[in-house]
Design an enzyme around this catalytic site. Structure first.
Site, PDB file in Angstrom:
ATOM      1  N   ARG A   1      11.529  33.375  56.075  1.00 50.93           N
ATOM      2  CA  ARG A   1      10.489  32.717  55.265  1.00 50.93           C
ATOM      3  C   ARG A   1      10.941  32.575  53.805  1.00 50.93           C
ATOM      4  O   ARG A   1      10.649  31.580  53.146  1.00 50.93           O
ATOM      5  CB  ARG A   1       9.176  33.512  55.328  1.00 50.93           C
ATOM      6  CG  ARG A   1       8.452  33.305  56.653  1.00 50.93           C
ATOM      7  CD  ARG A   1       7.140  34.071  56.685  1.00 50.93           C
ATOM      8  NE  ARG A   1       6.248  33.722  55.600  1.00 50.93           N
ATOM      9  CZ  ARG A   1       5.288  34.515  55.126  1.00 50.93           C
ATOM     10  NH1 ARG A   1       5.098  35.705  55.671  1.00 50.93           N
ATOM     11  NH2 ARG A   1       4.521  34.135  54.136  1.00 50.93           N
TER      12      ARG A   1
ATOM     13  N   HIS B   1      -1.364  38.816  46.857  1.00 49.95           N
ATOM     14  CA  HIS B   1      -0.661  39.296  48.053  1.00 49.95           C
ATOM     15  C   HIS B   1       0.828  39.503  47.819  1.00 49.95           C
ATOM     16  O   HIS B   1       1.597  39.546  48.777  1.00 49.95           O
ATOM     17  CB  HIS B   1      -0.898  38.325  49.220  1.00 49.95           C
ATOM     18  CG  HIS B   1      -2.331  38.310  49.701  1.00 49.95           C
ATOM     19  ND1 HIS B   1      -2.852  37.351  50.530  1.00 49.95           N
ATOM     20  CD2 HIS B   1      -3.358  39.175  49.456  1.00 49.95           C
ATOM     21  CE1 HIS B   1      -4.131  37.607  50.779  1.00 49.95           C
ATOM     22  NE2 HIS B   1      -4.464  38.700  50.123  1.00 49.95           N
TER      23      HIS B   1
HETATM   24  P1  OAD Z   1      -4.926  29.923  56.075  1.00 46.36           P
HETATM   25  O1  OAD Z   1      -3.792  29.470  56.923  1.00 46.36           O
HETATM   26  O2  OAD Z   1      -5.874  30.904  56.660  1.00 46.36           O
HETATM   27  O3  OAD Z   1      -5.777  28.663  55.629  1.00 46.36           O
HETATM   28  C1  OAD Z   1      -5.158  27.525  55.088  1.00 46.36           C
HETATM   29  C2  OAD Z   1      -6.248  26.541  54.706  1.00 46.36           C
HETATM   30  O4  OAD Z   1      -5.621  25.446  54.056  1.00 46.36           O
HETATM   31  C3  OAD Z   1      -7.043  25.975  55.885  1.00 46.36           C
HETATM   32  O5  OAD Z   1      -8.426  26.106  55.604  1.00 46.36           O
HETATM   33  C4  OAD Z   1      -6.617  24.510  55.930  1.00 46.36           C
HETATM   34  O6  OAD Z   1      -7.676  23.657  56.340  1.00 46.36           O
HETATM   35  C5  OAD Z   1      -6.252  24.261  54.495  1.00 46.36           C
HETATM   36  N1  OAD Z   1      -5.293  23.159  54.267  1.00 46.36           N
HETATM   37  C6  OAD Z   1      -4.310  22.708  55.080  1.00 46.36           C
HETATM   38  N2  OAD Z   1      -3.612  21.722  54.481  1.00 46.36           N
HETATM   39  C7  OAD Z   1      -4.190  21.531  53.264  1.00 46.36           C
HETATM   40  C8  OAD Z   1      -3.917  20.658  52.172  1.00 46.36           C
HETATM   41  N3  OAD Z   1      -2.923  19.758  52.208  1.00 46.36           N
HETATM   42  N4  OAD Z   1      -4.702  20.749  51.069  1.00 46.36           N
HETATM   43  C9  OAD Z   1      -5.711  21.656  51.008  1.00 46.36           C
HETATM   44  N5  OAD Z   1      -6.000  22.508  52.004  1.00 46.36           N
HETATM   45  C10 OAD Z   1      -5.255  22.453  53.115  1.00 46.36           C
HETATM   46  O7  OAD Z   1      -4.290  30.456  54.701  1.00 46.36           O
HETATM   47  P2  OAD Z   1      -4.947  31.420  53.623  1.00 46.36           P
HETATM   48  O8  OAD Z   1      -6.379  31.133  53.443  1.00 46.36           O
HETATM   49  O9  OAD Z   1      -4.071  31.365  52.446  1.00 46.36           O
HETATM   50  O10 OAD Z   1      -2.259  37.120  53.997  1.00 46.36           O
HETATM   51  O11 OAD Z   1      -4.777  32.828  54.321  1.00 46.36           O
HETATM   52  C11 OAD Z   1      -5.154  33.968  53.625  1.00 46.36           C
HETATM   53  C12 OAD Z   1      -4.214  35.082  53.938  1.00 46.36           C
HETATM   54  O12 OAD Z   1      -4.128  35.262  55.355  1.00 46.36           O
HETATM   55  C13 OAD Z   1      -2.773  34.840  53.537  1.00 46.36           C
HETATM   56  O13 OAD Z   1      -2.513  35.146  52.194  1.00 46.36           O
HETATM   57  C14 OAD Z   1      -2.031  35.763  54.444  1.00 46.36           C
HETATM   58  C15 OAD Z   1      -2.738  35.483  55.731  1.00 46.36           C
HETATM   59  O14 OAD Z   1      -2.705  36.512  56.675  1.00 46.36           O
HETATM   60  C16 OAD Z   1      -1.285  38.014  54.071  1.00 46.36           C
HETATM   61  O15 OAD Z   1      -0.191  37.749  54.555  1.00 46.36           O
HETATM   62  C17 OAD Z   1      -1.657  39.349  53.516  1.00 46.36           C
END
Ligand code: OAD
Length: 248
Positions: free
Chosen positions: A74, A123
């Site tokens: 990654r 994170h």
């Molecule tokens: P997620 O993968 O859970 O969510 C990503 C979000 O981005 C989704 O709601 C999509 O709809 C949205 N999305 C996709 N493409 C997009 C775009 N072009 N513009 C705007 N939004 C878009 O990712 P996170 O919410 O970041 O933690 O996940 C939170 C945490 O869960 C991460 O930091 C990680 C993971 O487990 C750890 O690793 C501790």
């Protein structure tokens, strides 16, 4: 063709008048840079890999090599990626705001590479490596064959400086994020599924303290029904359009 994004004058006025603008970002803002999100059903990392095997302290204790190699893979992807218009728009917004706090759950460092300065990493950062025993960051290490490298001072295994499931967030980063959520006038919530706590609690904390909450996400999230403004589009389209509107 994508429809132009339109912004209510009240939102533009609130952004212009804000003493503190905060943003909470998640993996979605880096999707347009080619970095996989976590929860997208098709190509999200957690659809392809089991987090219990890769992102917990137990997984590292059981099979440190598998965990080290996955993060190394990654790290290479992130190093080869470039910030996208969404990252640059937030960096420009910081330059226009009296005070700006960019709270991110991302570990890719793309906000900093786009020019954002006040970045609060909840994170960790995948580019950093730390000692698994002492927690101190290590700049240089030796790799012996296929083995996971060891801390040059104490000999314990090295690990990525990211937060795993079951681990606490860095206390100073969380305190700064909570402070910004409580004090901000506008909170932009961009590209996060709003499912992982404590980050997912920040929008309701901001809202309870009187902030306007704006969500930018092509898909709906648990936050969507309570956000004051909802932009169902890609960050790399909506945020530059918002900046364009603020410039005139
Ligand atoms: P997620 O993968 O859970 O969510 C990503 C979000 O981005 C989704 O709601 C999509 O709809 C949205 N999305 C996709 N493409 C997009 C775009 N072009 N513009 C705007 N939004 C878009 O990712 P996170 O919410 O970041 O933690 O996940 C939170 C945490 O869960 C991460 O930091 C990680 C993971 O487990 C750890 O690793 C501790």
């Amino acid at each position: 063709m994508t429809a132009p994004v339109s912004f209510k004058p009240e939102l533009i006025a609130a952004l212009r008048d804000a003493r503190l603008i905060a943003a909470l970002t998640g993996a979605g803002i880096s999707a347009e840079s080619g970095i996989a999100t976590f929860r997208d059903a098709q190509d999200g990392l957690w659809a392809r890999f089991d987090p219990r095997e890769l992102a917990t302290p137990e997984a590292f204790a059981r099979n440190p090599k598998r965990v080290w190699d996955w993060y190394a893979w990654r790290r290479e992807r992130v190093a080869a990626a470039r910030p996208n218009p969404g990252h640059y728009a937030l960096a420009e917004l910081e330059g226009r705001a009296s005070e700006f706090a960019l709270i991110t759950q991302n570990v890719d460092g793309l906000h900093q590479r786009a020019g954002s300065r006040n970045v609060i990493e909840l994170h960790g950062n995948i580019a950093r490596v730390k000692c698994s025993r002492e927690g101190t960051c290590v700049e240089r290490w030796e790799t012996r064959g296929e083995e996971v490298p060891r801390c040059p001072s104490c000999g314990a295994l090295l690990r990525p400086d990211v937060v795993w499931f079951e681990e606490l967030l860095p206390a100073d980063a969380l305190a700064k994020a909570e402070d910004a959520a409580r004090r901000c006038d506008v909170l932009l919530v961009v590209g996060t599924s709003a499912e992982v706590y404590p980050a997912a609690a920040l929008p309701s904390a901001a809202s309870a303290a009187g902030a306007i909450v704006v969500e930018v996400n092509p898909n709906s999230t648990p936050l969507s029904h309570s956000a004051d403004y909802l932009f169902s589009g890609a960050a790399g389209v909506v945020l530059p359009a918002l900046l364009e509107r603020l410039r005139v």
